[in-house]
Design a protein around this motif. Structure first.
Motif, PDB file in Angstrom:
ATOM      1  N   GLU A 274      38.359  39.375  35.619  1.00 54.62           N
ATOM      2  CA  GLU A 274      38.234  40.784  35.983  1.00 54.62           C
ATOM      3  C   GLU A 274      39.250  41.159  37.050  1.00 54.62           C
ATOM      4  OE1 GLU A 274      33.425  41.224  35.134  1.00 54.62           O
ATOM      5  OE2 GLU A 274      34.215  41.179  37.180  1.00 54.62           O
ATOM      6  N   GLY A 275      39.517  40.229  37.994  1.00 54.05           N
ATOM      7  CA  GLY A 275      40.508  40.509  39.026  1.00 54.05           C
ATOM      8  C   GLY A 275      41.890  40.690  38.448  1.00 54.05           C
ATOM      9  N   GLU A 276      42.226  39.857  37.465  1.00 54.83           N
ATOM     10  CA  GLU A 276      43.530  39.967  36.827  1.00 54.83           C
ATOM     11  C   GLU A 276      43.663  41.278  36.080  1.00 54.83           C
ATOM     12  OE1 GLU A 276      44.310  35.200  36.051  1.00 54.83           O
ATOM     13  OE2 GLU A 276      43.889  36.561  34.393  1.00 54.83           O
ATOM     14  N   GLU A 277      42.601  41.704  35.421  1.00 54.33           N
ATOM     15  CA  GLU A 277      42.664  42.957  34.683  1.00 54.33           C
ATOM     16  C   GLU A 277      42.855  44.128  35.626  1.00 54.33           C
ATOM     17  OE1 GLU A 277      39.810  41.827  30.872  1.00 54.33           O
ATOM     18  OE2 GLU A 277      39.033  43.033  32.527  1.00 54.33           O
ATOM     19  N   GLU A 278      42.197  44.101  36.795  1.00 54.28           N
ATOM     20  CA  GLU A 278      42.327  45.211  37.727  1.00 54.28           C
ATOM     21  C   GLU A 278      43.737  45.308  38.275  1.00 54.28           C
ATOM     22  OE1 GLU A 278      39.437  44.773  40.710  1.00 54.28           O
ATOM     23  OE2 GLU A 278      37.757  45.382  39.466  1.00 54.28           O
ATOM     24  N   GLU A 279      44.333  44.147  38.620  1.00 50.44           N
ATOM     25  CA  GLU A 279      45.638  44.161  39.258  1.00 50.44           C
ATOM     26  C   GLU A 279      46.766  44.363  38.249  1.00 50.44           C
ATOM     27  OE1 GLU A 279      45.996  40.645  41.635  1.00 50.44           O
ATOM     28  OE2 GLU A 279      43.904  40.843  42.228  1.00 50.44           O
ATOM     29  N   GLU A 280      46.717  43.665  37.121  1.00 50.89           N
ATOM     30  CA  GLU A 280      47.840  43.650  36.211  1.00 50.89           C
ATOM     31  C   GLU A 280      47.787  44.775  35.190  1.00 50.89           C
ATOM     32  OE1 GLU A 280      48.222  38.806  36.588  1.00 50.89           O
ATOM     33  OE2 GLU A 280      48.080  39.726  34.629  1.00 50.89           O
ATOM     34  N   HIS A 281      46.627  45.281  34.868  1.00 48.41           N
ATOM     35  CA  HIS A 281      46.516  46.379  33.915  1.00 48.41           C
ATOM     36  C   HIS A 281      46.124  47.677  34.603  1.00 48.41           C
ATOM     37  CE1 HIS A 281      47.066  43.653  30.550  1.00 48.41           C
ATOM     38  NE2 HIS A 281      46.194  42.852  31.103  1.00 48.41           N
ATOM     39  N   HIS A 282      45.909  47.624  35.943  1.00 51.27           N
ATOM     40  CA  HIS A 282      45.697  48.824  36.758  1.00 51.27           C
ATOM     41  C   HIS A 282      44.528  49.673  36.257  1.00 51.27           C
ATOM     42  CE1 HIS A 282      49.456  47.586  38.393  1.00 51.27           C
ATOM     43  NE2 HIS A 282      50.051  47.749  37.251  1.00 51.27           N
TER      44      HIS A 282
ATOM     45  N   HIS B 294      42.369  48.003  49.885  1.00 55.36           N
ATOM     46  CA  HIS B 294      41.281  48.740  49.242  1.00 55.36           C
ATOM     47  C   HIS B 294      41.792  49.495  48.011  1.00 55.36           C
ATOM     48  CE1 HIS B 294      37.297  50.705  49.319  1.00 55.36           C
ATOM     49  NE2 HIS B 294      37.947  51.748  48.850  1.00 55.36           N
ATOM     50  N   LEU B 295      42.907  50.199  48.172  1.00 55.26           N
ATOM     51  CA  LEU B 295      43.459  50.971  47.063  1.00 55.26           C
ATOM     52  C   LEU B 295      43.954  50.079  45.931  1.00 55.26           C
ATOM     53  CD1 LEU B 295      45.364  53.661  49.145  1.00 55.26           C
ATOM     54  CD2 LEU B 295      43.406  54.084  47.647  1.00 55.26           C
ATOM     55  N   LYS B 296      44.641  48.997  46.283  1.00 52.01           N
ATOM     56  CA  LYS B 296      45.141  48.085  45.256  1.00 52.01           C
ATOM     57  C   LYS B 296      44.000  47.423  44.497  1.00 52.01           C
ATOM     58  CE  LYS B 296      48.758  46.621  44.442  1.00 52.01           C
ATOM     59  NZ  LYS B 296      49.727  46.946  43.353  1.00 52.01           N
ATOM     60  N   SER B 297      42.913  47.114  45.198  1.00 60.00           N
ATOM     61  CA  SER B 297      41.767  46.499  44.540  1.00 60.00           C
ATOM     62  C   SER B 297      41.115  47.451  43.541  1.00 60.00           C
ATOM     63  CB  SER B 297      40.732  46.056  45.582  1.00 60.00           C
ATOM     64  OG  SER B 297      41.266  45.062  46.426  1.00 60.00           O
ATOM     65  N   LEU B 298      41.311  48.747  43.750  1.00 62.20           N
ATOM     66  CA  LEU B 298      40.792  49.744  42.823  1.00 62.20           C
ATOM     67  C   LEU B 298      41.758  50.020  41.673  1.00 62.20           C
ATOM     68  CD1 LEU B 298      39.225  52.335  45.290  1.00 62.20           C
ATOM     69  CD2 LEU B 298      38.045  50.630  43.913  1.00 62.20           C
TER      70      LEU B 298
END
Length: 252
Positions: A11-19, A127-131
């Motif tokens: 899930e972390g990878e999807e949030e960061e790499e697929h925004h 915070h913003l990047k994590s979102l």
């Protein structure tokens, strides 16, 4: 059944790499954890003390489409980008002599506010990047290809380097005037640094009381009509707010 650790990493990878933007979907937000994560694809950067940035010497993964700035054909990342990726096990930072700089030492670099980023700025960035948002330092272009504010020098490469150094010096100056800290873009898988378009909003960090009406109005005039949001960080709590204009009805 998938293990919780594997599920969290995915899930972390999807949030960061697929925004992915949790405000535009039904995805469930997980609170940030301070434990360093580990990945199969890890990039490497070498710290440049003079520039106050890390030069990417080994780039892996798709996250670099929205991270780092390009100077003279090389990719560099700011200290807040370095720490955000290091916390997630996506980046290893080394010194010029090849020694690994651990996450604890990167924390100390930010706590000193020496490289244009305070701890409060980093918490807002994280915070913003994590979102899933795309975050860029205000006043620092992704590339210098279209940058027209330059200094005279003997060669194009030397010219770009001097412009970049001056930008960093301006970022390090302690100015009390209210000003934007970051440009923030909505998640966008088609984002390109060469043609980023206008940000969704500009973010201003506050260190004390809310700004006055005159301060907000003066800042709006300087920002060419781009939406403004304000951020206040208090003991790890990151709060965002904005001001709207309302026209009251005229009483008879």
């Amino acid at each position: 059944m998938a293990r919780s650790g594997d599920r969290g990493a995915k899930e972390g990878e999807e949030e960061e790499e697929h925004h992915r933007n949790p405000f535009l979907s039904n995805s469930i937000n997980k609170p940030w954890t301070s434990k360093t994560q580990f990945r199969s694809e890890v990039s490497k950067a070498c710290w440049d003390e003079e520039m106050g940035m890390g030069e990417i010497i080994e780039k892996k993964g798709s996250l670099w489409a929205t991270t780092g700035v390009i100077r003279n054909g090389k990719l560099y990342c700011h200290i807040e980008e370095i720490l955000f990726l290091a916390e997630r096990g996506a980046l290893i930072l080394t010194s010029p002599d090849g020694k690994t700089i651990n996450v604890g030492d990167i924390y100390k670099m930010i706590l000193g506010s020496k490289f244009g980023c305070s701890w409060e700025s980093f918490e807002a960035y994280r915070h913003l990047k994590s979102l899933g948002y795309i975050v860029q330092r205000y006043g620092i272009p992704w590339t210098l290809k279209n940058d027209i504010i330059c200094c005279s020098s003997n060669s194009p490469s030397e010219n770009n380097t001097r412009c970049f150094e001056i930008s960093n010096l301006l970022q390090d100056m302690q100015i009390s005037e209210l000003k934007p800290t970051f440009k923030v873009y909505l998640p966008n898988s088609k984002f390109r640094k060469s043609s980023p378009s206008d940000p969704s909003f500009l973010l201003c960090l506050l260190s004390g009381n809310p700004p006055s009406r005159s301060e907000v109005e003066n800042l709006e005039k300087k920002c060419d009509g781009l939406p403004l949001k304000f951020c206040y960080v208090d003991h790890g709590r990151v709060s965002f707010f904005s001001f709207d204009k309302e026209r009251l009805p005229t009483l008879p």
